[in-house]
Design a protein around this motif. Structure first.
Motif, PDB file in Angstrom:
ATOM      1  N   LEU A 237       0.878  -1.174   0.220  1.00 29.54           N
ATOM      2  CA  LEU A 237      -0.206   0.148   0.102  1.00 29.54           C
ATOM      3  C   LEU A 237       0.965   1.338  -0.146  1.00 29.54           C
ATOM      4  O   LEU A 237       0.343   2.236  -0.736  1.00 29.54           O
ATOM      5  N   LEU A 238       1.712   1.429   0.964  1.00 25.69           N
ATOM      6  CA  LEU A 238       2.764   2.534   0.992  1.00 25.69           C
ATOM      7  C   LEU A 238       3.307   2.282  -0.174  1.00 25.69           C
ATOM      8  O   LEU A 238       3.685   3.688  -1.096  1.00 25.69           O
ATOM      9  N   ALA A 239       3.794   1.720  -0.933  1.00 23.65           N
ATOM     10  CA  ALA A 239       4.780   1.966  -2.530  1.00 23.65           C
ATOM     11  C   ALA A 239       3.419   1.879  -3.109  1.00 23.65           C
ATOM     12  O   ALA A 239       3.791   3.036  -4.654  1.00 23.65           O
ATOM     13  N   VAL A 240       2.483   2.267  -3.441  1.00 24.15           N
ATOM     14  CA  VAL A 240       1.060   2.333  -4.485  1.00 24.15           C
ATOM     15  C   VAL A 240       1.376   3.565  -4.213  1.00 24.15           C
ATOM     16  O   VAL A 240       0.786   4.696  -5.210  1.00 24.15           O
ATOM     17  N   GLU A 241       0.559   4.304  -2.801  1.00 23.95           N
ATOM     18  CA  GLU A 241       0.688   5.428  -2.911  1.00 23.95           C
ATOM     19  C   GLU A 241       1.968   6.536  -2.782  1.00 23.95           C
ATOM     20  O   GLU A 241       1.323   7.684  -3.022  1.00 23.95           O
ATOM     21  N   ALA A 242       3.128   6.076  -2.814  1.00 25.29           N
ATOM     22  CA  ALA A 242       4.552   6.509  -3.657  1.00 25.29           C
ATOM     23  C   ALA A 242       4.256   6.254  -4.763  1.00 25.29           C
ATOM     24  O   ALA A 242       4.318   8.093  -5.301  1.00 25.29           O
ATOM     25  N   VAL A 243       3.939   6.354  -5.115  1.00 25.40           N
ATOM     26  CA  VAL A 243       3.790   6.552  -6.972  1.00 25.40           C
ATOM     27  C   VAL A 243       2.561   7.034  -7.531  1.00 25.40           C
ATOM     28  O   VAL A 243       2.612   8.329  -8.076  1.00 25.40           O
ATOM     29  N   LEU A 244       1.103   7.135  -6.728  1.00 27.67           N
ATOM     30  CA  LEU A 244       0.129   7.992  -6.515  1.00 27.67           C
ATOM     31  C   LEU A 244       0.850   9.638  -6.726  1.00 27.67           C
ATOM     32  O   LEU A 244       0.613   9.923  -7.436  1.00 27.67           O
ATOM     33  N   LEU A 245       1.192   9.435  -5.072  1.00 33.29           N
ATOM     34  CA  LEU A 245       2.140  11.083  -5.120  1.00 33.29           C
ATOM     35  C   LEU A 245       3.091  11.365  -6.074  1.00 33.29           C
ATOM     36  O   LEU A 245       2.002  13.033  -6.641  1.00 33.29           O
ATOM     37  N   ALA A 246       3.626  10.142  -6.025  1.00 33.52           N
ATOM     38  CA  ALA A 246       4.935  11.051  -6.988  1.00 33.52           C
ATOM     39  C   ALA A 246       4.096  11.806  -8.778  1.00 33.52           C
ATOM     40  O   ALA A 246       4.759  12.915  -9.614  1.00 33.52           O
ATOM     41  N   VAL A 247       3.363  10.755  -9.089  1.00 30.86           N
ATOM     42  CA  VAL A 247       2.954  11.627  -9.837  1.00 30.86           C
ATOM     43  C   VAL A 247       1.399  12.055 -10.615  1.00 30.86           C
ATOM     44  O   VAL A 247       2.227  12.794 -11.518  1.00 30.86           O
ATOM     45  N   MET A 248       1.096  12.752  -9.538  1.00 32.09           N
ATOM     46  CA  MET A 248      -0.014  13.617  -9.367  1.00 32.09           C
ATOM     47  C   MET A 248       1.265  14.921  -9.006  1.00 32.09           C
ATOM     48  O   MET A 248       0.645  15.944  -9.440  1.00 32.09           O
ATOM     49  N   LEU A 249       2.085  15.253  -8.039  1.00 31.02           N
ATOM     50  CA  LEU A 249       2.989  16.283  -7.936  1.00 31.02           C
ATOM     51  C   LEU A 249       3.347  16.991  -9.503  1.00 31.02           C
ATOM     52  O   LEU A 249       3.655  16.999 -10.059  1.00 31.02           O
ATOM     53  N   LEU A 250       3.678  15.294 -10.741  1.00 30.96           N
ATOM     54  CA  LEU A 250       4.942  15.468 -11.203  1.00 30.96           C
ATOM     55  C   LEU A 250       3.888  16.285 -12.671  1.00 30.96           C
ATOM     56  O   LEU A 250       4.107  17.096 -13.587  1.00 30.96           O
ATOM     57  N   LEU A 251       2.432  15.560 -12.780  1.00 29.89           N
ATOM     58  CA  LEU A 251       1.412  16.217 -13.641  1.00 29.89           C
ATOM     59  C   LEU A 251       0.464  17.386 -12.990  1.00 29.89           C
ATOM     60  O   LEU A 251       0.238  18.061 -14.397  1.00 29.89           O
ATOM     61  N   THR A 252       0.836  17.864 -12.071  1.00 28.50           N
ATOM     62  CA  THR A 252       0.120  19.377 -11.877  1.00 28.50           C
ATOM     63  C   THR A 252       0.957  19.960 -12.059  1.00 28.50           C
ATOM     64  O   THR A 252       0.975  21.236 -12.358  1.00 28.50           O
ATOM     65  N   TRP A 253       2.415  19.779 -11.969  1.00 22.63           N
ATOM     66  CA  TRP A 253       3.229  20.906 -12.627  1.00 22.63           C
ATOM     67  C   TRP A 253       3.914  20.898 -14.006  1.00 22.63           C
ATOM     68  O   TRP A 253       3.721  22.089 -14.220  1.00 22.63           O
ATOM     69  N   TYR A 254       4.174  20.275 -14.148  1.00 22.92           N
ATOM     70  CA  TYR A 254       4.405  20.333 -15.645  1.00 22.92           C
ATOM     71  C   TYR A 254       3.154  20.154 -16.789  1.00 22.92           C
ATOM     72  O   TYR A 254       3.176  20.974 -17.427  1.00 22.92           O
ATOM     73  N   GLY A 255       1.919  20.003 -16.283  1.00 24.26           N
ATOM     74  CA  GLY A 255       0.654  20.143 -16.715  1.00 24.26           C
ATOM     75  C   GLY A 255       0.192  21.774 -16.419  1.00 24.26           C
ATOM     76  O   GLY A 255      -0.131  21.757 -17.648  1.00 24.26           O
ATOM     77  N   ALA A 256       0.456  22.357 -15.786  1.00 25.82           N
ATOM     78  CA  ALA A 256      -0.142  23.422 -15.566  1.00 25.82           C
ATOM     79  C   ALA A 256       1.262  24.397 -16.121  1.00 25.82           C
ATOM     80  O   ALA A 256       0.827  25.586 -17.229  1.00 25.82           O
ATOM     81  N   LYS A 257       2.334  24.135 -16.326  1.00 21.68           N
ATOM     82  CA  LYS A 257       3.264  24.421 -17.780  1.00 21.68           C
ATOM     83  C   LYS A 257       3.038  24.712 -18.709  1.00 21.68           C
ATOM     84  O   LYS A 257       2.896  25.606 -19.530  1.00 21.68           O
ATOM     85  N   GLY A 258       2.560  23.440 -19.109  1.00 24.34           N
ATOM     86  CA  GLY A 258       1.928  22.692 -20.887  1.00 24.34           C
ATOM     87  C   GLY A 258       0.735  23.745 -20.454  1.00 24.34           C
ATOM     88  O   GLY A 258       0.470  24.559 -21.751  1.00 24.34           O
ATOM     89  N   LEU A 259      -0.180  24.096 -19.466  1.00 27.46           N
ATOM     90  CA  LEU A 259      -1.604  25.386 -19.638  1.00 27.46           C
ATOM     91  C   LEU A 259      -1.066  26.547 -20.159  1.00 27.46           C
ATOM     92  O   LEU A 259      -1.891  27.690 -19.924  1.00 27.46           O
ATOM     93  N   GLY A 260      -0.071  26.737 -19.665  1.00 30.33           N
ATOM     94  CA  GLY A 260       0.413  28.402 -19.558  1.00 30.33           C
ATOM     95  C   GLY A 260       0.393  29.309 -18.230  1.00 30.33           C
ATOM     96  O   GLY A 260       0.181  30.262 -18.582  1.00 30.33           O
ATOM     97  N   PHE A 261       0.467  28.345 -17.426  1.00 29.88           N
ATOM     98  CA  PHE A 261       0.501  29.159 -16.108  1.00 29.88           C
ATOM     99  C   PHE A 261       2.073  29.841 -15.614  1.00 29.88           C
ATOM    100  O   PHE A 261       2.419  29.032 -15.905  1.00 29.88           O
ATOM    101  N   GLY A 262       1.917  30.383 -15.009  1.00 30.53           N
ATOM    102  CA  GLY A 262       3.077  30.722 -14.001  1.00 30.53           C
ATOM    103  C   GLY A 262       3.338  30.298 -13.258  1.00 30.53           C
ATOM    104  O   GLY A 262       2.998  29.764 -12.399  1.00 30.53           O
ATOM    105  N   ARG A 263       4.692  31.090 -13.066  1.00 31.80           N
ATOM    106  CA  ARG A 263       5.621  29.775 -11.592  1.00 31.80           C
ATOM    107  C   ARG A 263       5.013  29.925 -10.612  1.00 31.80           C
ATOM    108  O   ARG A 263       4.358  29.183  -9.515  1.00 31.80           O
ATOM    109  N   ALA A 264       3.710  31.186 -10.739  1.00 32.34           N
ATOM    110  CA  ALA A 264       3.389  31.282  -8.896  1.00 32.34           C
ATOM    111  C   ALA A 264       2.058  30.668  -9.229  1.00 32.34           C
ATOM    112  O   ALA A 264       1.811  30.266  -8.050  1.00 32.34           O
TER     113      ALA A 264
END
Length: 345
Positions: A237-264
């Protein structure tokens, strides 16, 4: 008093230690018979009071002003209530290799609860992101989650969620939504009192959640649900949750960049869109799952601590970015736009 403060270098949230201590108390001295009835009644009242306080605290004008930055809020809501649940559904393929079916139900429920408010704001502030946007995004997520989370649970969990049934949606409305609305209605008269005594009422918040945890885990002990979790399954369960968190952190950061949002704005989206609220999830789970709530909230409790530790490291690293100060200046007009002003920032 300074000597009594929790050391900043300590990676574990002290409240998590209290939660774990409450779980241990429920394991050693679970509520039974009349004691269980009393604890259940007290827990129900505590949950209703908790959501009443949520309603009394949320500034309606601040929330409505935040609609002006609608693209950011829609992005956070999409991450919270669309992307997260899709990943939760995809994790069904991990049963029974990594997860048992009850743990999967808890993991899926984890993906349905709203985002956090306090920690999203704190980490966004540390990383020098758009703090007012994080305030509004977290508030919107919590508000929407009161309605959306039970509906998603009805659609995705169905009758497999332990004590969950369609009637639980009605119970959610009576126990969570109505107190929240009552708090909003009475905010005009009690909002000042709540603001002046926020530290004391914060202790009431946390105490209510501890009571919910004790009641849920006591029921689990009486029902013998803990025999279903082995150390190997817990590690999976811990391993699955670690992967889930990593995917969401990467997706929210680079996905927001792709949508044209600024750093803040990207910082606010990352911290608000990748986290899940323990405070909102625990009361909902106790209503939705009944005696099976102890297993249902276990993935959420573990994910909560994991997200705090990981996001604390990310926030500190973001604060040292060379572009941090220029980005903070660029975000000033946006902060005014969401209507929170300098005091909130």
């Amino acid at each position: 008093m300074k000597r009594l403060r929790w050391p900043r270098w300590m990676p574990i949230d002290p409240y998590i230690l209290l939660l774990l201590g409450t779980v241990g108390l429920a394991a050693l001295l679970p509520a039974r018979g009349t004691g269980a009835d009393v604890a259940s009644g007290a827990s129900t009242g505590a949950i209703a009071f908790l959501f009443f306080l949520y309603g009394a605290r949320l500034s309606t004008r601040e929330a409505m002003d935040g609609v002006r930055h609608w693209r950011l809020h829609v992005t956070v809501l999409a991450c919270t209530f669309v992307v997260f649940p899709l990943l939760g559904l995809a994790s069904r393929g991990l049963v029974p290799v990594f997860l048992t079916d009850p743990l999967y139900q808890g993991l899926l429920f984890l993906t349905l609860v709203p985002s956090t408010i306090q920690s999203s704001i704190a980490f966004t502030s540390i990383a020098r992101g758009n703090v007012p946007a994080a305030i509004c995004a977290g508030s919107f997520s919590s508000l929407v989650g009161i309605v959306v989370t039970p509906l998603l649970a009805a659609a995705l969990l169905g009758g497999s969620g332990g004590g969950f049934s369609a009637d639980s949606v009605v119970e959610i409305v009576l126990q969570l939504l109505l107190p929240f609305v009552a708090g909003q209605v009475l905010r005009r008269w009690i909002g000042g009192f709540v603001a002046r005594h926020k530290k004391v009422l914060g202790l009431v918040d946390r105490g209510s959640i501890l009571l919910v945890v004790y009641t849920a885990f006591s029921e689990g002990m009486v029902q013998g649900v803990w025999h279903q979790v082995s150390p190997v399954r817990l590690a999976g369960l811990l391993a699955v949750e670690a992967v889930l968190l990593a995917v969401m952190l990467l997706l929210t950061w680079y996905g927001a960049k792709g949508l044209g949002f600024g750093r803040a704005d990207r910082i606010a989206i990352q911290f608000a869109g990748s986290k899940k609220s323990l405070a909102a999830g625990l009361p909902m789970a106790s209503v939705l799952f009944g005696a099976q709530a102890s297993l249902a909230v276990l993935p959420l409790m573990l994910f909560h601590q994991m997200q705090l530790m990981v996001c604390a490291v990310i926030a500190k690293r973001r604060s040292r970015d060379p572009e941090a100060l220029p980005a903070e200046r660029d975000a000033a007009p946006v902060r005014t736009a969401v209507g929170t002003g300098g005091r909130s920032a």
